[in-house]
Scaffold this active site. Structure first.
Site, PDB file in Angstrom:
ATOM      1  NE  ARG A 242      -4.301  -1.251  -0.011  1.00  0.00           N
ATOM      2  CZ  ARG A 242      -4.485  -2.192  -0.953  1.00  0.00           C
ATOM      3  NH1 ARG A 242      -3.559  -2.416  -1.874  1.00  0.00           N
ATOM      4  NH2 ARG A 242      -5.610  -2.886  -0.993  1.00  0.00           N
ATOM      5  CD  GLU A 271      -3.070   3.456  -5.358  1.00  0.00           C
ATOM      6  OE1 GLU A 271      -1.882   3.204  -5.123  1.00  0.00           O
ATOM      7  OE2 GLU A 271      -3.901   2.607  -5.745  1.00  0.00           O
ATOM      8  CG  HIS A 289      -3.153  -0.511  -7.122  1.00  0.00           C
ATOM      9  ND1 HIS A 289      -3.616   0.132  -6.008  1.00  0.00           N
ATOM     10  CD2 HIS A 289      -3.151  -1.833  -6.799  1.00  0.00           C
ATOM     11  CE1 HIS A 289      -3.889  -0.737  -5.050  1.00  0.00           C
ATOM     12  NE2 HIS A 289      -3.613  -1.952  -5.520  1.00  0.00           N
TER      13      HIS A 289
HETATM   14  C1  DGY Z   1      -5.905  -5.749  -3.224  1.00  0.00           C
HETATM   15  O1  DGY Z   1      -6.539  -6.763  -3.477  1.00  0.00           O
HETATM   16  O2  DGY Z   1      -5.687  -5.381  -2.072  1.00  0.00           O
HETATM   17  C2  DGY Z   1      -5.443  -4.930  -4.374  1.00  0.00           C
HETATM   18  O3  DGY Z   1      -4.442  -4.048  -4.011  1.00  0.00           O
HETATM   19  C3  DGY Z   1      -6.610  -4.183  -4.965  1.00  0.00           C
HETATM   20  O4  DGY Z   1      -7.328  -3.638  -3.928  1.00  0.00           O
END
Ligand code: DGY
Length: 323
Positions: A242, A271, A289
């Site tokens: 994250r 983001e 991402h």
């Molecule tokens: C997750 O599954 O946590 C991915 O980062 C998308 O949210």
């Protein structure tokens, strides 16, 4: 009996949406535009289940809305730090996530970023696109060798272990890691890994550091200026966890002042509005991402949400219940 009313906050793979339409009275987000807080509050009031993703901040304000109908948040994703879990608990709302099915693809993206950063892949591609490549040279874009180096993992859950699998067996890397709890002997033996006593130990020893801890207040800016300064000047930092686990300003400083050699980032603080400081630096590889972004994985994530919902509406315990 009428079907439960379900709202999906973003566009999902077509085959999962079709299945949702068969099973529920469902509202889809055909335009795929992120919902506002007011729309999310209305969703909590008008639907039995709301199926959010990482792009929605499900705050206490939204969860505390009056006259709620929603009883379950079926999150499309494994990470749930965008949901105020305490507020959900206080409101008696069940939260589920999608662990397991995105492990391999997220680990692949961590390896992709590790290789891009080590071998200066993004810089090279930019040179070709900008037509600034003048031809092969013995000293052109020299990166760092990956094979046989030390990979430090912060967090040692499913995704970290899948990265260890790739790095150790594919690239002969030595695995060291920090994890708050003790990892099982079998897993440690499998990867011939070493569990370190502190994050600092991992940072100072590793040639590559890959982050695999959950997001949220407890890990906000876990990687800060002080810790970045412990890394080796030839080391690379990889983040597929994250964005807010890393202090962006400190990382930009570290990359500009060459405390570390490079970084590979798939996630960002705030983001998609990422710190502009990242944009004009050569030694950072940036992805939007993409961790779980394969057709197979996104379909599997949707199917897992369906499974959790089916259990919930059948009065059973959903398999991936967070609270
Ligand atoms: C997750 O599954 O946590 C991915 O980062 C998308 O949210």
């Amino acid at each position: 009996m009428s079907k439960p009313k379900v709202l999906v906050t973003r566009k999902w793979p077509a085959e999962v949406e079709q299945q949702l339409q068969r099973l529920y009275e469902v509202t889809l987000n055909e335009q795929d535009i992120a919902m506002s807080d007011d729309e999310l509050k209305a969703a909590m009031q008008n639907y039995d289940a709301v199926l959010p993703s990482v792009t929605e901040q499900i705050t206490a304000d939204i969860l505390n809305v009056e006259n709620k109908r929603a009883k379950i948040l079926g999150n499309f994703g494994v990470g749930f730090n965008h949901i105020d879990i305490e507020a959900a608990k206080a409101n008696g709302i069940v939260v589920t996530n999608t662990p397991g099915v995105l492990t391999d693809c997220t680990a692949d993206i961590a390896m992709l970023l590790l290789l891009m950063s080590a071998r200066r892949g993004s810089e090279g591609e930019r040179q070709i696109r900008n037509q600034t490549w003048t031809g092969w040279q013995p000293t052109h874009l020299l990166g760092h060798k990956v094979s046989g180096k030390t990979l430090g993992l912060i967090g040692f859950g499913r995704i970290a272990q899948a990265v260890a699998q790739r790095a150790h067996f594919g690239f002969g890397m030595k695995i060291i890691f920090f994890n708050p709890s003790t990892a099982s002997e079998n897993i440690i033996e499998k990867y011939q890994a070493v569990q370190c006593n502190s994050i600092e130990e991992v940072l100072s020893q590793a040639n590559f550091v890959s982050l695999h801890c959950p997001g949220g207040e407890a890990t906000r800016h876990l990687i800060n200026e002080k810790r970045l300064r412990l890394m080796q000047p030839s080391a690379h930092l990889i983040n597929t966890a994250r964005g807010d686990v890393v202090d962006s300003k400190a990382l930009i400083k570290a990359l500009k002042e060459d405390w570390i050699a490079g970084a590979g980032l798939d996630v960002f603080e705030g983001e998609p509005n990422i710190d502009k400081g990242f944009l004009d630096m050569e030694n950072v590889s940036l992805l939007p991402h993409l961790g779980s972004a394969t057709e197979e994985t996104r379909i599997a994530m949707g199917n897992l949400v369906l499974k959790n919902l089916a259990a919930f509406f059948a009065g059973e315990e959903p398999g991936d219940r967070v609270i």
